[in-house]
Design a protein around this motif. Structure first.
Motif, short mmCIF file in Angstrom:
data_model
loop_
_atom_site.label_atom_id
_atom_site.label_comp_id
_atom_site.label_asym_id
_atom_site.label_seq_id
_atom_site.Cartn_x
_atom_site.Cartn_y
_atom_site.Cartn_z
N TYR A 102 -28.43 57.70 -50.87
CA TYR A 102 -28.39 56.66 -49.84
C TYR A 102 -27.48 55.51 -50.26
CZ TYR A 102 -30.03 53.21 -46.46
OH TYR A 102 -30.08 52.28 -45.47
N SER A 117 -26.10 44.16 -40.75
CA SER A 117 -27.51 43.84 -41.01
C SER A 117 -28.14 45.06 -41.68
CB SER A 117 -28.23 43.53 -39.71
OG SER A 117 -28.40 44.73 -38.99
N ARG A 118 -29.28 44.80 -42.30
CA ARG A 118 -29.97 45.88 -42.99
C ARG A 118 -30.25 47.07 -42.05
NH1 ARG A 118 -33.70 45.52 -47.76
NH2 ARG A 118 -32.70 43.54 -48.10
N ARG A 119 -30.64 46.72 -40.81
CA ARG A 119 -30.98 47.77 -39.86
C ARG A 119 -29.75 48.58 -39.47
NH1 ARG A 119 -32.82 46.04 -34.73
NH2 ARG A 119 -31.32 47.61 -34.06
N GLU A 120 -28.65 47.87 -39.27
CA GLU A 120 -27.40 48.56 -38.93
C GLU A 120 -26.99 49.51 -40.04
OE1 GLU A 120 -24.01 46.28 -36.56
OE2 GLU A 120 -25.14 45.00 -37.94
N ASP A 122 -28.89 50.89 -42.29
CA ASP A 122 -29.81 52.01 -42.32
C ASP A 122 -29.47 53.04 -41.24
OD1 ASP A 122 -32.08 52.75 -43.91
OD2 ASP A 122 -33.18 52.81 -42.00
N GLU A 123 -29.21 52.54 -40.06
CA GLU A 123 -28.90 53.42 -38.95
C GLU A 123 -27.65 54.26 -39.21
OE1 GLU A 123 -30.24 50.87 -35.24
OE2 GLU A 123 -28.18 51.62 -35.04
N ARG A 124 -26.60 53.53 -39.63
CA ARG A 124 -25.32 54.21 -39.83
C ARG A 124 -25.39 55.22 -40.98
NH1 ARG A 124 -19.94 51.55 -39.00
NH2 ARG A 124 -20.11 50.41 -37.06
N MET A 126 -28.03 56.80 -42.19
CA MET A 126 -28.82 57.97 -41.86
C MET A 126 -28.09 58.87 -40.87
SD MET A 126 -31.11 57.73 -43.99
CE MET A 126 -31.95 59.26 -43.64
N ARG A 127 -27.33 58.23 -39.97
CA ARG A 127 -26.59 59.03 -39.00
C ARG A 127 -25.53 59.87 -39.72
NH1 ARG A 127 -22.94 55.94 -35.47
NH2 ARG A 127 -24.64 54.43 -35.49
N ALA A 135 -29.60 64.33 -44.86
CA ALA A 135 -30.57 63.29 -44.51
C ALA A 135 -31.85 63.38 -45.34
CB ALA A 135 -30.89 63.36 -43.02
#
Lengths: 365, 578
Positions: A102, A117-120, A122-124, A126-127, A135
């Motif tokens: 990761y 951002s942390r969420r962005e 994470d999203e990118r 994992m995608r 994954a």
């Protein structure tokens, strides 16, 4: 998407002698296409790729990505690699051993100029990991991955920023033969699906033929020929390209004169007179080299119809499973032919050889 | 694509943005050059000038050298230094080689255990080892003499450490583990197939030794001897404690005396120091030449072969006895004598009567000793600070040397390695002169000690970092650049973490040698900036032997724990050095 003009790189070798790594290299890659630099080791393909990446600074030339200059010797412009916004997969993969899968993939998002951002992130991450099928391994130590998985992780890391241009430096060369073949399909599928403009460096001609929209064959720092895979293979512009891309038989010959349709000539070689095709105009008495691919030499026990037919003897044969390689002696000359394995003619027995004039390419030496 | 659009303004600018990269690199380079060059320059300068004072400016003179070389004493000094260093080097070498051979090529019992124990002697600081041997071998109070006198019922003095022989014995013994480790490496690097093929060619064992083994081992032997010689000639504790009381001077102790005389003769000390520096430089130069040309001796194949061992038969108990005797002399006796003395109110030789008077008083006294806490704090502060600074700065230097194609980078490598030729006392002197001359305001503060420590141990940091740096593939760095990371980010998040094994090992090593450091500190400390080794020195000068022993015992135990922790950490990070 990418234009390279007049690229020249010269550096000083170990004994102080100048080494010309790239000379007058020029090409363009349209958006969404996969462009391959193909050539033997030391031909300048890696230097060219590293110049596009910004890891090396050429002496002369110009490189533009998406219409913006990133290097120009004339304007003394050099954008450092970390500001070019490209993705690159290295030959050794260069997976950082002190990070997890990761963290490796997230690194470009964390250090780049654009903040996420942390969420962005994470999203990118994992995608992209899902795209390369890693994954489930996100939290694993990067060193615990197999060769093929490391290769896919390197690809994920290169893609996570959604770069304008993807650079691949012999990405398959460290894999074993089976895996290499599978990854070849995988890579092609990914590139076509994402539609990402890609520059690919390899010395493996079958890889180049399988993956590319266009191939540049390089030799001694120069581009010898640029073309679609089929074009490069079937209509090589010179002896080097014919020899390097695929296997071929060379025959020295002299032009006797034009023969019928445009582009066809009668030439005289050690096998006798035969009909050949040329992609440039030839005049009588021109010295040429004929290139004939082994798979274009047809063998049969019965005399076939048509032109360019000789009788020879089977000198040696090698059974390869899906095909068979025959060495056929015609007089002093031996030709290599690849045929269906059902041909069972024994060594020493006579056999007929036919070459299709269209597949007999006359090259200026 | 998104990223492309966002990054567009960056591509339009031709001028590179400001990057912390150049600032960091420049700072490290300047620091290295400054530390490596300036003290040396001032030392040379001072050796040609009269002392500067309020009344008189410094004047150019050859007087220091005339004084240094005009007198017969100097030649005596030169002779003493040479005999001491040669003797100590030869003794270390003989002991170390014998032990290495026994350990590598024979079937001596328990040799694995011995190898694990072999680093322990290096933990004991030189000043404590020397003091312990004074308690063991002094003609009047030495326990060995007293025991032998009682045994044979005589007054004869059997051994006397206050002599050239005694100095050679103590110093040679103390540094024999260095010889042992170097020669072990040499034995391991030798491919037994080379000897075996000579035997197969029909050579006798003697011929093999003479025509194959010795010529092959020669570079390693010579390099080891040079290292030991340079180290012995730099030795300060042994000559100061054993030689000075009987007027036996070598260069290091002469420099100390010249500075501590009243009025102090810094010019003379500098002249001595330049001579000493010349000697060590030649040694280090020869040694580096030897190791760079050593590659043609293809004994280093990097293959993990285990040479066959010789079956000694019953003699293997003799070699085991040699191991035991060695361990007795180098660890057990010195430590026991310190432990014994640390449990007495006043120093007394062991006897039943003294045994009944065992007390922990010295420990109480030393813990309450006015300067001790501050000295411990100073030692820890200096050790941790210098180790951290050195490892970070040399990481950058090493990156430049290993990873870039910058012209002149080899010069940087040499400058950073230059302090290797400085004996501790010469470095102390050079730094003292420098900061006495330029009004930087750090003379007499702890900063001057920090500078000395950083300079002195910089070469070690460089060596640890270089080994690790060479193993980092350049693509690991390039892929970070392609990910958009700046140089600073790459260095912090990729290179330093990957260097960790070398960084940690080097850091611990520097902490340990910093805590033991005496010969530079002795010229640079002032009241308030004492370190632990200086407190030991003071206690010795004051004759407080029992308190010294108590402190020594605690220090040795603390360093021992530190080394154990280091080895444990090393296994965590996968380091095999140390």
């Amino acid at each position: 998407m990418l234009t390279v003009k007049g690229l020249c790189t010269e550096y000083v070798g170990e004994r102080g002698q100048p080494i010309r790594a790239a000379q007058e290299v020029a090409f363009g890659v349209p958006p969404g296409k996969l462009f391959t630099l193909l050539g033997p080791s030391g031909c300048g393909k890696t230097t060219t790729l590293r110049s596009i990446a910004g890891l090396e600074r050429p002496q002369l030339g110009e490189i533009a990505i998406g219409g913006e200059l990133v290097f120009s010797s004339q304007k003394n412009l050099f954008v450092p690699p970390n500001a070019r916004g490209l993705g690159m997969v290295f030959q050794s993969y260069a997976i950082w051993p002190h990070m997890t899968v990761y963290e490796n993939a997230a690194f470009p998002l964390r250090v780049g100029r654009r903040k996420f951002s942390r969420r962005e992130i994470d999203e990118r991450v994992m995608r992209v990991l899902a795209t390369v099928d890693l994954a489930e391994m996100a939290q694993r130590e990067a060193t615990k991955l197999s060769g093929g998985q490391q290769q896919r992780l390197a690809l994920a890391r290169a893609l996570v920023m959604e770069p304008r241009l993807l650079l691949l430096d012999e990405p398959l060369s460290n894999l074993d033969a089976k895996l290499r073949e599978r990854m070849r399909f995988e890579l092609k599928r990914l590139q076509r699906e994402l539609g990402i403009t890609t520059v690919y460096v390899t010395h493996d001609q079958s890889e180049a033929l399988a993956l590319s929209h266009a191939i540049a064959v390089m030799n001694r720092g120069r581009i010898e020929q640029i073309g679609a895979p089929r074009e490069v293979y079937e209509r090589p512009q010179n002896q080097f390209v014919a020899d390097f891309v695929g296997t071929t038989n060379f025959l020295d010959a002299t032009v006797s004169g034009a023969d019928g349709a445009a582009g066809f000539y009668r030439v005289r070689c050690e096998l006798g007179e035969l009909k050949a095709q040329a992609h440039e105009a030839l005049r009588p008495a021109d010295k040429v080299v004929l290139s004939v691919r082994p798979e274009d030499i047809y063998l049969s026990e019965l005399r076939p119809d048509g032109e360019n037919v000789w009788q020879g003897t089977v000198d040696q044969k090698v059974f390869l499973g899906e095909s068979a390689d025959f060495q056929v002696a015609i007089g002093e000359r031996r030709l290599q032919s690849r045929v269906h394995p059902s041909l069972r003619t024994r060594v020493g027995e006579p056999i007929y050889v036919r070459i299709d004039p269209e597949k007999c390419v006359a090259l200026k030496p | 694509m998104q990223a492309a659009g966002e990054a567009a303004p960056v591509f339009a600018t031709a001028a590179p943005r400001f990057d912390a990269k150049w600032l960091i690199i420049a700072a490290c380079v300047v620091l290295t050059l400054y530390l490596g060059m300036v003290p040396l320059a001032f030392l040379l300068w001072q050796s040609f000038f009269t002392p500067q004072s309020a009344a008189k400016a410094a004047v150019f003179t050859f007087g220091n050298y005339r004084e240094a070389y005009g007198s017969a004493d100097t030649w005596l000094l030169f002779g003493n230094s040479l005999r001491f260093a040669t003797g100590a080097a030869a003794l270390s070498f003989a002991i170390g080689t014998l032990l290495a051979w026994m350990n590598e090529r024979t079937n001596t019992p328990f040799k694995g255990l011995f190898f694990a124990l072999s680093v322990i002697p290096l933990i004991i600081p030189g000043i404590l080892f020397t003091v312990a041997w004074i308690l063991l071998g002094s003609p009047k109070i030495g326990i060995i003499n007293l025991a032998l006198q009682r045994l044979f019922d005589t007054d004869a003095v059997f051994i006397n450490v206050y002599s050239l022989g005694g100095m050679v014995w103590v110093d040679g013994l103390h540094y024999s583990p260095v010889a042992f480790l170097l020669m072990t490496a040499a034995f391991r690097a030798m491919d037994p197939a080379l000897e075996e093929s000579a035997i197969m060619s029909g050579a006798s064992v003697l011929q093999v030794v003479r025509r194959v083994t010795l010529p092959l081992a020669w570079p390693a032997v010579f390099a080891t001897l040079l290292i030991l010689f340079v180290r012995a000639i730099e030795s300060f504790e042994v000559p100061a404690l054993l030689g000075l009381p009987v007027g036996l001077q070598v260069f290091t102790s002469a420099i100390y005396q010249a500075v501590h005389r009243y009025p102090s003769q810094i010019g003379l000390a500098a002249a001595y120091a330049v001579t000493l520096l010349a000697m060590t430089s030649v040694g280090v130069y020869l040694q580096s030449r030897l190791s760079s040309s050593g590659s043609k001796y293809a004994t280093m194949t990097g293959k993990g072969f285990r040479p066959r061992t010789i079956d000694l038969g019953p003699w293997r108990y003799l070699t085991m006895a040699v191991f035991l005797a060695y361990f007795l002399f180098i660890v057990v006796l010195p430590f026991m004598v310190l432990l014994w003395s640390s449990l007495q109110k006043f120093y007394a030789v062991p006897s039943m009567e003294a045994l009944s008077r065992l007390t922990l008083d010295p420990y109480r006294t030393i813990i309450a000793y006015p300067n001790l806490l501050r000295a411990v704090w100073n030692s820890l502060l200096l050790a941790v600070a210098s180790a951290t600074i050195i490892m970070l700065v040399t990481a950058v230097i090493c990156w430049i040397v290993v990873k870039t194609r910058l012209p002149g980078r080899w010069l940087l490598d040499n400058f950073a390695s230059l302090p290797m030729v400085f004996p501790g006392i010469v470095l102390g002197l050079a730094i003292m002169i420098l900061y006495l001359t330029i009004p930087a305001g750090i003379y007499g503060t702890i900063w001057i000690m920090l500078i000395a420590y950083v300079t002195r141990f910089m070469p070690y940091g460089l060596r640890y970092n270089t080994t690790s740096m060479l193993q980092i593939h350049k693509e690991l760095e390039e892929s970070a650049a392609m990910s958009g990371a700046s140089w600073t980010t790459t260095f912090w998040r990729i290179i330093l973490p990957l260097l960790k094994p070398g960084l940690v090992a080097g850091w611990i090593y520097i902490v340990i040698v910093s805590i033991r450091e005496l010969s530079s500190s002795i010229l640079l400390y002032s009241p308030g900036t004492e370190v632990v080794s200086i407190v030991i020195w003071e206690l010795w000068e004051n004759g407080q032997y029992v308190e010294l022993s108590a402190l020594g015992v605690m220090l040795i135990l603390a360093l021992f724990v530190l080394v154990l922790a280091a080895q444990w950490l090393g296994r965590q990070f996968g380091i095999r050095e140390l």
